[in-house]
Scaffold this active site. Sequence first.
Site, mmCIF file in Angstrom:
data_model
loop_
_atom_site.group_PDB
_atom_site.id
_atom_site.type_symbol
_atom_site.label_atom_id
_atom_site.label_comp_id
_atom_site.label_asym_id
_atom_site.label_seq_id
_atom_site.Cartn_x
_atom_site.Cartn_y
_atom_site.Cartn_z
ATOM 1 N N ASP B 331 -9.163 -3.495 5.725
ATOM 2 C CA ASP B 331 -8.190 -3.952 4.735
ATOM 3 C C ASP B 331 -7.030 -2.986 4.519
ATOM 4 O O ASP B 331 -5.915 -3.419 4.201
ATOM 5 C CB ASP B 331 -8.886 -4.240 3.400
ATOM 6 N N TYR B 416 -11.268 -12.268 -0.349
ATOM 7 C CA TYR B 416 -12.068 -11.410 -1.218
ATOM 8 C C TYR B 416 -11.259 -10.749 -2.305
ATOM 9 O O TYR B 416 -10.104 -10.406 -2.110
ATOM 10 C CB TYR B 416 -12.752 -10.304 -0.403
HETATM 11 CU CU LIG Z 1 -19.184 -10.394 1.298
#
Ligand SMILES: [Cu+2]
Lengths: 674, 674
Positions: B331, B416
């Site tokens: 990320d 996420y």
């Molecule tokens: Cu996960």
Amino acid sequence: MHPLKGKHDPRSRVFADLTQDEYTQVQRYMERQKDLDISTKQNTLPSENFLFMIDLSVPNKAAVLAYLDGKGPKPERQATVVVFFGKRGYIKEYLVGPLPQPTYHRDVTQERYQMDLPISKRLVTVGEYNLLFSFMLKEVFNKIGVIVEESFGEKCCDGFEQMPRGVRSGDRTTWMSFFRSMDGMYVHPVGFEVQFNHQSLNMSQWSVERVFYNGHYFDSVDHLVTAYNEGKVPKIVYKPTPDYASLKPRSKPLQVGPLQFNLEGSRYSVDNNHVLYLDWSFAFGLSSASGMRVFDVRFKGERIVYELSVQEAMSVYGSVTPGMIVTKFLDASIGIGRFAHELTRGVDCPYQATYVDTYRYIDVDQPIRFRNSICIFEHNMGQPLRRHFADFYHHSYGGMVNSALVVRTITAIGNYDYMWDFIFYQSGSVEAKVHATGYISSSYLVNGSLRHGHQVAENVLGNIHTHFINFKVDLDIVGVKNVFQTKDMEFVNVSLPWMPEHYAMVPHLVENQLNTEQEAALRYDTKTPRYLHIASPKTNRWGHQRSYRLQVVSFTGEHLPESQPEEKSMSWARYKVAITKHKDLERTSSSLYSQNDMWSPAVDFSKYIADNESIENEDLVAWITTGFLHIPHAEDIPNTVTVGNGGGVVLRPHNYFDEDPSINSADGVSIIPG
Amino acid sequence: MHPLKGKHDPRSRVFADLTQDEYTQVQRYMERQKDLDISTKQNTLPSENFLFMIDLSVPNKAAVLAYLDGKGPKPERQATVVVFFGKRGYIKEYLVGPLPQPTYHRDVTQERYQMDLPISKRLVTVGEYNLLFSFMLKEVFNKIGVIVEESFGEKCCDGFEQMPRGVRSGDRTTWMSFFRSMDGMYVHPVGFEVQFNHQSLNMSQWSVERVFYNGHYFDSVDHLVTAYNEGKVPKIVYKPTPDYASLKPRSKPLQVGPLQFNLEGSRYSVDNNHVLYLDWSFAFGLSSASGMRVFDVRFKGERIVYELSVQEAMSVYGSVTPGMIVTKFLDASIGIGRFAHELTRGVDCPYQATYVDTYRYIDVDQPIRFRNSICIFEHNMGQPLRRHFADFYHHSYGGMVNSALVVRTITAIGNYDYMWDFIFYQSGSVEAKVHATGYISSSYLVNGSLRHGHQVAENVLGNIHTHFINFKVDLDIVGVKNVFQTKDMEFVNVSLPWMPEHYAMVPHLVENQLNTEQEAALRYDTKTPRYLHIASPKTNRWGHQRSYRLQVVSFTGEHLPESQPEEKSMSWARYKVAITKHKDLERTSSSLYSQNDMWSPAVDFSKYIADNESIENEDLVAWITTGFLHIPHAEDIPNTVTVGNGGGVVLRPHNYFDEDPSINSADGVSIIPG
Ligand SMILES: [Cu+2]
Ligand SMILES: [Ca+2]
Ligand SMILES: [Ca+2]
Ligand SMILES: [Ca+2]
Ligand SMILES: [Ca+2]
Ligand SMILES: [Cu+2]
């Protein structure tokens, strides 16, 4: 708009602790049994027969389930009564019933322990302590006035016992360590320890076995006095000690910190021992011996947990000083629940918590009320339970704050305070957590001490020790017939479908079912699968077995080697998780009688799995061990802090539902740009 | 009676993120450098030169420390500028200064990465995405109208990229998976994936490499269409899908849950990027790339942490579908801090929290304000920080509620949402915590899918994956010269002094000092000592080295085997804890350029320890890895919950102080019976 769902179920009283009146009725009933010749005076001598404890006997599970599920009669209400028969040399446990007006008592000692319980396994009662203290005064302190004055000062001395009381079955030779009689005496050792032999039920046969002063051993008090007077032992020279263990605030209260309020009233309801909280319901209780427990935990009416309970808090210490060198505390053998004292509003639990009184009968002459000894409250954890902020393609926000119900007791067993929390989350998880605070146990600094810890005050060693905590988790996932599953990942080398000449390591899901108790006894010192599940053969909407996952949070130290004869009394601590087939006669992983006979303990957990029964489609019980290694440091003075000093287990739905149940919560928030 | 101690220190601005004006000045300065020929339009083509990012360049540590400690001048304020030189085929990083009116720029690419950065390592910009989406429309969706209508329905299709984009350096062949254009698209896969080759800077050379439909591969869109029309591929038959991923509440708000209030005002103060809270002070900031960080964390004026910062959030997925079979997300190479969006009052943080705006410049044409993107609040944890109830000998109570300061961002990177918390406790501990929530990444259910996860919705697989999180912890314990110590316990068989014939296993304290980087690189797959300390050679009052302990809380899965060529880009994840000698040129464990060239990453953490330097009395940095294995389950729909899905590290004083500093808190309570 009250969000309570469901109704209080009076059937939950089947789990309710005895009332004040019930204790009294049982006490009276036992007193009436003249053939038993039982005294209920608190000061009863060890040589007499003493009614030590009365506690609820939870009925057998099958009967309870039938009753709860409307398929059977209300089980008879019964008490367990523990009698120390000093005159007869044994301990008996009786089932006494039916409450509230008992008419019978039945000796269940053999049934429960598969052994007789010789009187040497008994706990030390107030009656015995009184004798021990007067013996100590007469045989020790009256003889060493000069030493006390010169070495220990005016605040001498409070005793703190070390256990076990010897090295083999039958021993009752207790090392008593002495501390300055100040706040937090546990961290004020004076450098003086005495071993008493109080094995005989008759005090006239008691003796001082050994004396330890400033690192030196003496066979008797007289030998110490002689050596001291002749200058043959290095003297401890008393000097006044700062009050470093005091918890008195050193500054005045200033601006108060943040406080939590239920602006629209509480969203849970407590009726006797039954709690409703949003989709949750459960019964709670407090065993004088093992501590806090909840039963019949349901989410949306469906039972998930039959029993979640504290079992034991064990510690093994290291030291060069005589008491602590062998110290291994089994708190459930002293009584965990019995020390659930009043909780302080605004510190131990939030101001607006519901505080519940409990009644207990252990080593007393009448039932005792413990005011505000359980608290129940909803807490806003200050973080989202779930949330998503979308700004790719879609612009929206949805989330929900994490408010959960906490049920708490704090048990102060001598020096340590354990905080026990059971937490009920709106996502269907239940957490059992323990944190340690209070005073460390310490020893007077002598040669070699620093191999066992760090110095934490003038002449004071904070001794290295373990904290091992055992929870019983009897999940019933869609009924009692369950299996134990593990899940984990494994990298497998696979060829990429669109370029078969190229290989890559790709995570695969590895699932296993462990079918016997011994396979499912997962030792702490071995690598265990990362996901552990109690699963039903029944499946959720997507075809997966409905299950709850056991996520253990633990920082334990080394467990005592099995070579040690004391280890049998704490054999549950070998396992991070062990799964057994449920048995009504395997209720607890420890016992009241383990501490004073660790070598032939009334309960040896490892025997539960020794028969290696099948755990396939059986009623399963998980025994969870957590804890932490404690290497004391200066910041343990005055008290150990809770931050980082804990452990626990989270019971998490894993394909139990078809989706996250919190999506149905009225606490959800969504923001969609207009 | 305001409890603020100390004063805000304007020198903390040395860590402050750039202001809106500073970003603009740097942007203008770069635009004026005609020889660089840089565009700042957001839609700049890959073949052109694009000013991708401007971010604070924190000055070298020695200069900062000298300044903070009053021994040196204020370091020049500088920005890091990242330029993608499409016309020239490379990426450059420049140091631009002095702010706010830059007069120079210096190419620091080689200095920082010891390599040139070819343009193929660049992130995909908005400019490139726009081209990709128009290419996709023309070359794919315009050709499959019938399939879309019959198989995917009207809500087709939003794309979600899988990474890495190929299997070797230079590759830029991205598998795009398609999802229904609904809330929570990430869990609405349609069963269609396309691999695009967009390696060329010139779109005219882009191509569709492969097509995946319902488990079958095709070399081109035309091949799919032909097979579909000829009935040679099993058809996906569209049917409307329930909106199961919506976060819209299904019930109306009822009674509100508990809320926290600062009845007497907040006990902390935020001045620009500087925070005072009781005995604590620190500076905070947010890197667009790596995320939240704090600097110069002091307790009672004494610096404990120089830097505590998020470094990377990495995930490795398992699947049988083509995109996700190789998916490994880094990320920080997409930008963690850049996705710190507005926090929702009362859900993401408490209502009364302080919300701070941040400004960023990454893949934009002007600095952007992110309103309320950091929150700071004091939270009453609803439990005692410490307490003791005494009823042996002494009757008293002392305790203190655990109120602590939380600094939080939540970064929503695609599916996420990671919640990042730094928590400052009154006992001198600092905790760094991460929790995951938001949507899981999913794939369309095809043959073999169930080897990689569980079905979580109709035709939807929740794919198994890891979460590995890396924190940088630069503790400076009583200055920068520190050592790395470990402590643990060990049972030793000793003879009891008062009965030498009797032996017992007794816990001993085992202390070690690890003196080289390789000794101190503690692998996840090996047994490591239980206590890890950054220690000063200086001692506390009791003669013990002052230290902070690193207590890692982690549930990680398996790390990608080192045999895999992508592993170099995430080599920090081999280690639970690794200690390096501080270097200004080893600032981060990952880089912006790692994701798109995992095979020759701009930063390979393992090189930091390859030289195996001495870490004895050096400035030490600890790199902490935490995370969890995620085997998705039905309850991950719609969102993963935070409960149990997290990890972190607690930095705890261990003989750093002479006693627990919370004893001086005005929050202490004591009750002594009158
Ligand atoms: Cu996960
Ligand atoms: Ca068995
Ligand atoms: Ca069960
Ligand atoms: Ca190095
Ligand atoms: Ca350092
Ligand atoms: Cu401890």
